[in-house]
Write a protein that holds these residues in place. Structure first.
Motif, PDB file in Angstrom:
ATOM      1  N   THR A   1      48.503  45.937  44.064  1.00  0.00           N
ATOM      2  CA  THR A   1      47.183  45.092  43.898  1.00  0.00           C
ATOM      3  C   THR A   1      46.711  45.323  42.620  1.00  0.00           C
ATOM      4  O   THR A   1      47.093  46.150  41.838  1.00  0.00           O
ATOM      5  N   GLY A   2      45.678  44.526  42.359  1.00  0.00           N
ATOM      6  CA  GLY A   2      44.916  44.597  40.821  1.00  0.00           C
ATOM      7  C   GLY A   2      43.499  44.813  41.017  1.00  0.00           C
ATOM      8  O   GLY A   2      42.943  45.129  42.039  1.00  0.00           O
ATOM      9  N   GLY A   3      42.787  44.926  39.788  1.00  0.00           N
ATOM     10  CA  GLY A   3      41.649  44.874  39.425  1.00  0.00           C
ATOM     11  C   GLY A   3      40.810  43.783  40.227  1.00  0.00           C
ATOM     12  O   GLY A   3      39.580  44.297  40.887  1.00  0.00           O
TER      13      GLY A   3
ATOM     14  N   THR B   1      42.580  53.363  38.432  1.00  0.00           N
ATOM     15  CA  THR B   1      41.317  52.873  38.125  1.00  0.00           C
ATOM     16  C   THR B   1      41.600  51.849  36.685  1.00  0.00           C
ATOM     17  O   THR B   1      41.889  52.435  35.819  1.00  0.00           O
ATOM     18  N   SER B   2      41.111  50.857  37.026  1.00  0.00           N
ATOM     19  CA  SER B   2      40.913  49.653  35.881  1.00  0.00           C
ATOM     20  C   SER B   2      40.174  50.209  34.636  1.00  0.00           C
ATOM     21  O   SER B   2      39.107  51.062  34.931  1.00  0.00           O
TER      22      SER B   2
ATOM     23  N   TRP C   1      38.603  46.324  26.452  1.00  0.00           N
ATOM     24  CA  TRP C   1      38.146  45.461  25.382  1.00  0.00           C
ATOM     25  C   TRP C   1      36.952  44.706  25.538  1.00  0.00           C
ATOM     26  O   TRP C   1      36.601  44.093  25.035  1.00  0.00           O
ATOM     27  N   ASN C   2      36.485  44.843  27.138  1.00  0.00           N
ATOM     28  CA  ASN C   2      35.358  44.400  27.500  1.00  0.00           C
ATOM     29  C   ASN C   2      34.075  45.166  27.360  1.00  0.00           C
ATOM     30  O   ASN C   2      34.142  46.001  28.275  1.00  0.00           O
TER      31      ASN C   2
ATOM     32  N   GLN D   1      35.411  47.118  38.641  1.00  0.00           N
ATOM     33  CA  GLN D   1      36.795  47.774  38.701  1.00  0.00           C
ATOM     34  C   GLN D   1      36.947  48.934  38.131  1.00  0.00           C
ATOM     35  O   GLN D   1      38.095  49.417  38.261  1.00  0.00           O
ATOM     36  N   GLU D   2      35.860  49.341  37.308  1.00  0.00           N
ATOM     37  CA  GLU D   2      35.739  50.524  36.610  1.00  0.00           C
ATOM     38  C   GLU D   2      35.402  51.772  37.709  1.00  0.00           C
ATOM     39  O   GLU D   2      35.203  53.069  37.274  1.00  0.00           O
ATOM     40  N   GLU D   3      35.165  51.453  38.697  1.00  0.00           N
ATOM     41  CA  GLU D   3      34.499  52.487  39.752  1.00  0.00           C
ATOM     42  C   GLU D   3      35.594  52.966  40.690  1.00  0.00           C
ATOM     43  O   GLU D   3      36.206  52.430  41.486  1.00  0.00           O
ATOM     44  N   PRO D   4      36.021  54.217  40.688  1.00  0.00           N
ATOM     45  CA  PRO D   4      36.955  54.954  41.178  1.00  0.00           C
ATOM     46  C   PRO D   4      37.010  54.843  42.883  1.00  0.00           C
ATOM     47  O   PRO D   4      38.047  54.312  43.381  1.00  0.00           O
ATOM     48  N   GLU D   5      35.907  54.808  43.252  1.00  0.00           N
ATOM     49  CA  GLU D   5      35.660  54.656  44.765  1.00  0.00           C
ATOM     50  C   GLU D   5      36.087  53.223  45.325  1.00  0.00           C
ATOM     51  O   GLU D   5      36.657  53.171  46.527  1.00  0.00           O
ATOM     52  N   ARG D   6      36.222  52.168  44.563  1.00  0.00           N
ATOM     53  CA  ARG D   6      36.535  50.884  44.832  1.00  0.00           C
ATOM     54  C   ARG D   6      38.116  50.985  45.059  1.00  0.00           C
ATOM     55  O   ARG D   6      38.741  50.400  46.053  1.00  0.00           O
ATOM     56  N   HIS D   7      38.854  51.645  44.181  1.00  0.00           N
ATOM     57  CA  HIS D   7      40.342  51.711  44.129  1.00  0.00           C
ATOM     58  C   HIS D   7      40.566  52.669  45.290  1.00  0.00           C
ATOM     59  O   HIS D   7      41.764  52.478  45.864  1.00  0.00           O
TER      60      HIS D   7
END
Length: 162
Positions: free
Chosen positions: A6-8, A59-60, A64-65, A71-77
């Motif tokens: 899966t992805g971000g 974790t994404s 560059w953004n 998507q930078e939040e580890p709990e979501r992954h």
């Protein structure tokens, strides 16, 4: 064997019919994740795939953004990883989970933003239209488009033959 990733996009808030925005940590979204993973896995096994390997993505880090992203939040992954692990625990003869994020961390690749500099000169590029890897029609562009698909449709998929 089928390998799924899966992805971000699966870590950001989604709206489903009859809901407001839901994060993957919300029970309603987690139920959809569990059902989607089980459905994709069952379809593959029913089609004759003997083993399904889910890759627990890192974790994404959209470095560059400048705008923070969910998507930078580890709990979501971790919410995605827990559903992969639950599926593997329920069907251990058919499903396994590999810690891609852990493997990348051990290799030192999670914070490596200069990987382009180590490619052969003819393969380097920062997104030029003719670049076979970084250009919009190159491998990186194709992978980015593939990763922008939610599990509610289909994750990135590879088949591995013996």
């Amino acid at each position: 064997m089928a390998v799924l990733l899966t992805g971000g996009w699966d870590t950001v808030d989604q709206r489903f019919e009859g809901t407001g925005p839901l994060a993957p940590t919300d029970p309603g979204y987690r139920r959809r994740i569990a059902e989607g993973y089980a459905d994709v896995t069952r379809r593959l096994v029913d089609a004759g795939v003997d083993r399904v390997l889910w890759l627990a993505e890192p974790t994404s880090d959209p470095f560059w953004n400048p705008v923070p992203s969910p998507q930078e939040e580890p709990e979501r992954h971790l919410a995605l990883h827990r559903e992969m692990q639950a599926l593997a625990a329920a069907t251990p003869d058919e499903v396994a989970v590999a810690d891609l994020g852990g493997w990348m961390a051990a290799a030192g690749w999670l914070d490596d933003h200069e990987c382009d500099d180590r490619r052969p000169p003819h393969r380097r590029g920062r997104g030029g239209a003719r670049d076979p890897v970084a250009g919009p029609g190159g491998a990186r562009g194709r992978a980015q488009r593939a990763l922008s698909t939610s599990i509610t449709t289909l994750p990135m998929l590879w088949f591995v033959s013996r």
